[in-house]
Design a protein around this motif. Sequence first.
Motif, mmCIF file in Angstrom:
data_model
loop_
_atom_site.group_PDB
_atom_site.id
_atom_site.type_symbol
_atom_site.label_atom_id
_atom_site.label_comp_id
_atom_site.label_asym_id
_atom_site.label_seq_id
_atom_site.Cartn_x
_atom_site.Cartn_y
_atom_site.Cartn_z
ATOM 1 N N SER A 36 6.941 -8.322 2.598
ATOM 2 C CA SER A 36 7.467 -8.174 4.215
ATOM 3 C C SER A 36 6.196 -7.090 4.382
ATOM 4 O O SER A 36 6.022 -5.912 3.666
ATOM 5 N N VAL A 37 5.849 -7.093 5.401
ATOM 6 C CA VAL A 37 5.167 -6.268 5.806
ATOM 7 C C VAL A 37 6.240 -4.044 5.741
ATOM 8 O O VAL A 37 5.064 -3.145 4.775
ATOM 9 N N GLY A 59 2.213 -5.849 -9.578
ATOM 10 C CA GLY A 59 2.158 -7.253 -9.830
ATOM 11 C C GLY A 59 1.718 -8.057 -8.351
ATOM 12 O O GLY A 59 1.452 -9.162 -8.891
ATOM 13 N N VAL A 60 2.542 -7.967 -7.791
ATOM 14 C CA VAL A 60 2.338 -8.590 -6.507
ATOM 15 C C VAL A 60 0.777 -8.339 -5.869
ATOM 16 O O VAL A 60 0.333 -9.833 -5.775
ATOM 17 N N LEU A 61 0.121 -7.262 -6.513
ATOM 18 C CA LEU A 61 -1.285 -7.325 -5.959
ATOM 19 C C LEU A 61 -2.342 -8.368 -6.703
ATOM 20 O O LEU A 61 -3.038 -8.993 -6.735
ATOM 21 N N GLU A 62 -1.681 -7.796 -8.166
ATOM 22 C CA GLU A 62 -2.546 -9.270 -9.212
ATOM 23 C C GLU A 62 -1.827 -10.518 -8.677
ATOM 24 O O GLU A 62 -3.063 -11.267 -9.348
ATOM 25 N N ASP A 107 -4.337 1.901 3.583
ATOM 26 C CA ASP A 107 -2.346 1.350 3.652
ATOM 27 C C ASP A 107 -2.705 -0.165 4.872
ATOM 28 O O ASP A 107 -1.956 -1.404 3.997
ATOM 29 N N ASP A 108 -2.934 -0.610 6.122
ATOM 30 C CA ASP A 108 -3.333 -1.772 6.458
ATOM 31 C C ASP A 108 -4.040 -3.077 5.843
ATOM 32 O O ASP A 108 -3.172 -3.650 5.306
ATOM 33 N N GLN A 109 -4.842 -2.451 4.979
ATOM 34 C CA GLN A 109 -5.784 -3.126 3.982
ATOM 35 C C GLN A 109 -4.890 -3.267 3.208
ATOM 36 O O GLN A 109 -5.023 -4.966 2.675
ATOM 37 N N MET A 110 -3.917 -2.665 2.067
ATOM 38 C CA MET A 110 -3.268 -3.241 1.145
ATOM 39 C C MET A 110 -2.775 -3.848 2.188
ATOM 40 O O MET A 110 -2.358 -4.787 0.939
ATOM 41 N N ARG A 111 -2.260 -3.639 2.834
ATOM 42 C CA ARG A 111 -0.595 -4.474 3.193
ATOM 43 C C ARG A 111 -1.926 -6.147 3.050
ATOM 44 O O ARG A 111 -0.607 -6.800 2.822
ATOM 45 N N ALA A 112 -2.192 -6.182 3.421
ATOM 46 C CA ALA A 112 -3.249 -7.387 3.746
ATOM 47 C C ALA A 112 -3.925 -7.888 2.526
ATOM 48 O O ALA A 112 -3.256 -9.412 2.080
ATOM 49 N N GLY A 125 -1.944 -12.006 1.109
ATOM 50 C CA GLY A 125 -2.819 -13.192 -0.213
ATOM 51 C C GLY A 125 -4.294 -12.158 0.310
ATOM 52 O O GLY A 125 -4.573 -11.355 1.103
ATOM 53 N N PRO A 126 -5.037 -13.211 -0.705
ATOM 54 C CA PRO A 126 -6.476 -13.061 -0.564
ATOM 55 C C PRO A 126 -7.310 -13.257 0.306
ATOM 56 O O PRO A 126 -8.762 -13.215 0.640
ATOM 57 N N GLU A 127 -7.242 -13.692 1.455
ATOM 58 C CA GLU A 127 -8.101 -13.526 3.288
ATOM 59 C C GLU A 127 -8.532 -12.809 3.826
ATOM 60 O O GLU A 127 -9.748 -13.234 4.143
ATOM 61 N N THR A 128 -8.416 -11.207 3.537
ATOM 62 C CA THR A 128 -8.989 -11.253 3.785
ATOM 63 C C THR A 128 -9.997 -9.893 2.220
ATOM 64 O O THR A 128 -10.332 -8.649 2.872
#
Length: 242
Positions: free
Chosen positions: A18-19, A86-89, A221-226, A230-233
């Motif tokens: 979640s955001v 782990g979430v980012l990976e 931070d906004d880009q990291m949340r995105a 998911g990898p779309e951004t």
Amino acid sequence: MPRPPAPAVKPVTARGPSVPLVSGVVLLVVALVGGLVLWAVSRGGGLEAEGSANALPEGGGVRLGASSQDAPQVHVYEDFQCPFCGVLEESVGAELAQRAEAGEIGLTVTMMSFLDGSLGNDSSHRAANAALCADDEGAFLDYHAAVFAGQPEQEGAGWTDEQLLGFASEAGLAGSALESFTACTQGDAYGDYVEAMQERANRDGVTGTPRLLVDGEPVDDDQMRALMSGPETLEDVLGSAP
């Protein structure tokens, strides 16, 4: 294997965190840094420590992919025990690895180990050392992915030596390569370089993980949340650096 949630928040689902959860995560360990930085520096092996096949000097991390400045240069700071690393990976790791292997980007990974101090174990250190040993066998990215895929559900549980050795088979190591990897891990061959990476990260002012830089500029931070959702951004993030 599902990623372990941070304390007192909902677990990460297949749709991503979640955001509000990720907002706090991007700043992840700021409250811990004061004491942990001193702990890590006190253990440091010195920036002159020798690393693995693709390790940069002075604890600069493992660098793969394109070296030309014409290609985006991505730098990831992480700790193998960090749940949100782990979430980012899980979200963009495979895409980054694929682009690095294709020579589309340069990818540098700095494996920090500060969480050992707060979790009361040495799993971050041992996992980072093992990843460097895998680098010598040409399997860094596959081993790196296997360790994150095998993160324990309970943060702080860490990995046994047998588990870290098992990830090598998942990364495709066998025969003499597996034997060399095993000897390297059991001897803590790159322990000093693991400490050098932590010291270098401290000097670079990295106070939380995960942290991502593109061409030397921190991803906001906004880009990291995105990215964590998911990898779309990813394409936008890679193209946003000056």
